[in-house]
Design a protein around this motif. Sequence first.
Motif, short mmCIF file in Angstrom:
data_model
loop_
_atom_site.label_atom_id
_atom_site.label_comp_id
_atom_site.label_asym_id
_atom_site.label_seq_id
_atom_site.Cartn_x
_atom_site.Cartn_y
_atom_site.Cartn_z
N VAL A 174 -39.61 59.29 31.70
CA VAL A 174 -39.60 58.80 33.08
C VAL A 174 -39.33 59.94 34.05
CG1 VAL A 174 -38.47 57.23 34.69
CG2 VAL A 174 -38.89 56.49 32.35
N ALA A 175 -38.41 60.82 33.68
CA ALA A 175 -38.11 61.97 34.54
C ALA A 175 -39.31 62.90 34.64
CB ALA A 175 -36.89 62.72 34.00
N LEU A 176 -40.03 63.08 33.53
CA LEU A 176 -41.24 63.91 33.57
C LEU A 176 -42.28 63.31 34.50
CD1 LEU A 176 -42.98 66.25 32.60
CD2 LEU A 176 -43.64 64.86 30.61
N ALA A 177 -42.48 62.00 34.42
CA ALA A 177 -43.43 61.34 35.32
C ALA A 177 -43.01 61.55 36.77
CB ALA A 177 -43.51 59.85 34.99
N ALA A 178 -41.71 61.44 37.04
CA ALA A 178 -41.21 61.63 38.40
C ALA A 178 -41.44 63.06 38.87
CB ALA A 178 -39.74 61.28 38.46
N PHE A 179 -41.20 64.02 37.98
CA PHE A 179 -41.41 65.42 38.33
C PHE A 179 -42.88 65.68 38.67
CE2 PHE A 179 -42.80 69.62 36.77
CZ PHE A 179 -42.11 70.43 37.66
N ILE A 200 -43.09 51.89 38.87
CA ILE A 200 -41.79 51.20 38.80
C ILE A 200 -41.96 49.82 38.18
CG2 ILE A 200 -39.93 50.21 40.18
CD1 ILE A 200 -40.40 52.52 42.19
N ALA A 201 -42.94 49.07 38.66
CA ALA A 201 -43.17 47.73 38.12
C ALA A 201 -43.53 47.79 36.64
CB ALA A 201 -44.27 47.03 38.92
N ALA A 202 -44.36 48.75 36.26
CA ALA A 202 -44.77 48.87 34.86
C ALA A 202 -43.57 49.20 33.97
CB ALA A 202 -45.85 49.94 34.72
N TYR A 203 -42.68 50.05 34.43
CA TYR A 203 -41.52 50.41 33.61
C TYR A 203 -40.57 49.22 33.45
CZ TYR A 203 -37.65 52.98 31.62
OH TYR A 203 -36.66 53.42 30.78
N LEU A 204 -40.38 48.47 34.51
CA LEU A 204 -39.52 47.30 34.41
C LEU A 204 -40.09 46.27 33.44
CD1 LEU A 204 -38.50 46.83 38.16
CD2 LEU A 204 -37.09 47.73 36.29
N VAL A 205 -41.41 46.17 33.39
CA VAL A 205 -42.05 45.22 32.47
C VAL A 205 -42.08 45.76 31.05
CG1 VAL A 205 -44.25 44.11 31.88
CG2 VAL A 205 -43.45 44.13 34.25
N GLY A 206 -42.40 47.04 30.89
CA GLY A 206 -42.70 47.56 29.57
C GLY A 206 -41.54 48.19 28.82
N SER A 207 -40.46 48.53 29.49
CA SER A 207 -39.38 49.22 28.81
C SER A 207 -38.71 48.34 27.75
CB SER A 207 -38.33 49.68 29.83
OG SER A 207 -37.23 50.26 29.17
N LEU A 215 -32.45 50.53 34.96
CA LEU A 215 -32.07 50.90 36.32
C LEU A 215 -31.55 52.33 36.37
CD1 LEU A 215 -30.39 47.58 37.52
CD2 LEU A 215 -32.69 48.42 38.03
N LEU A 216 -30.81 52.73 35.33
CA LEU A 216 -30.33 54.11 35.27
C LEU A 216 -31.50 55.08 35.20
CD1 LEU A 216 -28.06 56.20 34.99
CD2 LEU A 216 -28.12 55.79 32.51
N ASP A 217 -32.48 54.77 34.36
CA ASP A 217 -33.66 55.65 34.24
C ASP A 217 -34.40 55.76 35.56
OD1 ASP A 217 -33.07 56.04 31.61
OD2 ASP A 217 -34.62 54.70 30.81
N LEU A 218 -34.55 54.63 36.26
CA LEU A 218 -35.24 54.66 37.55
C LEU A 218 -34.45 55.44 38.58
CD1 LEU A 218 -36.73 51.05 37.76
CD2 LEU A 218 -37.92 53.20 37.24
N GLY A 219 -33.11 55.37 38.50
CA GLY A 219 -32.27 56.15 39.39
C GLY A 219 -32.47 57.65 39.16
N VAL A 220 -32.50 58.04 37.89
CA VAL A 220 -32.77 59.45 37.56
C VAL A 220 -34.15 59.85 38.09
CG1 VAL A 220 -33.18 61.06 35.67
CG2 VAL A 220 -31.25 59.47 35.55
N ALA A 221 -35.13 58.99 37.88
CA ALA A 221 -36.48 59.29 38.34
C ALA A 221 -36.52 59.45 39.86
CB ALA A 221 -37.44 58.18 37.91
N ALA A 222 -35.79 58.59 40.58
CA ALA A 222 -35.77 58.69 42.04
C ALA A 222 -35.22 60.04 42.49
CB ALA A 222 -34.94 57.55 42.63
#
Length: 692
Positions: A174-179, A200-207, A215-222
Amino acid sequence: MTSVDATNAQRAAAPWQRISLAAICVLSGVLYCWGIGGSWGNSYYSAAVKSMSQSFENFFFGSFDPAGVVTVDKPPMALWVQVLSVKVFGFNQFAVLFPQVVAGVGAVFLLHRAVRRWAGEHAALIAALVLALTPITVVINRDNNPDTLLVLLVVAAAYAMTRSFESRKATGWVALAAFLVGCGFLTKMLQAWMVLPAFIAAYLVGSRAGWGRRLLDLGVAAAVVLVGSFWWVVATALWPSPKPYIGGSADGSAWDLVFGYNGFGRIFGGGGGGFQPPSGGLQPPGSSQPPGGGGGFSGSSGVLRLFNEQLAGQISWLLPLCALVLVAMLVAGVRRWRGGRPLDREQAAGWVLWGGWLVVIGVMFSFAQGIMHPYYTTMLAPAVGAIVGAGVVRFWRWYREPQGKAWLLLPVGVAVTVAWAVAIVARDLSWHAWAGYAAAGLGVLALVVLVVGRRGKALARTGLALGLAAALAVPTAWSAIGAVSAQKSMGGANPMAGPETGMRPPGVRFPDAGDGGPPDGQSQDGGQNSVEPGGAEQRPILIVGGMGGGGSLSAEQRKMLDYVQANAGDLDVPLAVEAGSMGASSYIINSDMTVVGMGGFSGGDDAPSVAQLTEWKRTGQLGFVQLGGMGGMPRRDGMGDGAPAGAQPPGGMPGGEVRQERDEWVKQNCTPVDPAAWGGAADTAVQLYRCN
């Protein structure tokens, strides 16, 4: 096909599948690379690449001119790659455009890798082929606009997101995608962020992780997205003066560029420097066309914009099929949910990712009120390829089922796609109409075989192959024609596929490469509100108005160049252009002199300011200034050509007052040079002034 099946399929790819992928990559490379050594692409960026290769500060900021006075109107990451290529191969046309070929082929390959992890090898091959043969993708990958690198980065980010669905500890992916999205921001700013809602929607559905971990992963990604996106913006703000003026901004800062011209200005219209078509689109005098939002390059904004004359032939070929696939998968998902069957998270996440990508960006492009070039739509191509690939595989499976009526979706998809392709071709039957006839013939044959041969495996596969050939026939033809004909609009600044009639707003004539087009709407360079950087030893500066573009010098430009070279004495900067890059680009590309484009790309930036001009003259740095017309173009279409210095074209040119102030200062403080002295025509629209 479940996600496990898809993963197993990609791990057990047959030799013919690997060969097919290699063939698709080679095909895309040939289409993107054919004849690129004969064009500078967008000369605005090519000139900047040469300037950036001359010093680290120019490289870091993305300076348009060798003096480091003004930057291009985008962040510099795409140009950084091109500068590295120039360092290896030297400054030439091939070296400038070759990175685009590599990035384009890389995007095809990575899209295959992403889709095969989600939908299997067959879907991935179709997706890669669709991306490789999308007409607007072919022509933009033969140009040096930043969109090619942007597509590669967001496709790579989508691959990382797809990998994140496969692990409970997916923070790294997720962090790589964000980078990568952050790198996309440094390529074309907020346009890269358009994929974030789908991600974001795909990660919430697929994780597979719990909600807390998600939520922690998305926070890191943000955090990674913000740092990756804004570090360059912060660095330009903290860089000590003197420093280049950020082209296209209202105040010389990258912050204004992010949220103004390249940000909300693109969505809501207005804002930023450079050429801005009126709200009703660019129209000829006396036009009765009703007003509507959006710039004239892509027609008026609205629900059907992607299907209009300017954009339909660029990207819309498979959009009806995509809509059919997404509706069918939504219905299938609802039926699965109502039947109490468990959700396949990875499969659902893939549909959310690619479907969300297509819908969100499609809506943004359709309703954008600001400048909207047709080549922006190449960002839709990866999602179109993924949805078509996965959809055709799903339709094929339903087609082979003995019961139910879902088998009809495959022939219906073929029929709808071919019908739309024929409709696009019919808009201008004088331009390669044979492609439409070929698609229609293949389509009819495919439908007959699909209906008759449903029960026979070999015949059914033949029908599927014919259907794919029919669906891709016209896009393939347009892509091939775009590759071999080198047809461009506005000198590489607005590349488009298809007939000339779709390249410009109705009734308006824009000169093409080599004869000085008007501004392309990609906002412009600015100047600098301080003396040239470089320490105590300052160099004199010549500032000139534009005559032409496209990367080559006209006969009149060459005569003026020779005159300036002969009379510059020990001046280190003998040439630059008023009204921006339309003339300055050719001088920068074809000479070793330092050229400053006065007022940025279209002359609308307050750089150099009158105060700066005064300081340059006081310290003996200012050599020559050329004024006249809109870049000094010969009179052709009423767009201000041959008008007196400071005149503005119909439709509005932001910064007109600023340019007029500079022009007045030049007339009051510098001495005009008789055109006969430098070999100019008696009726030339430009005027050379000597200021030293």
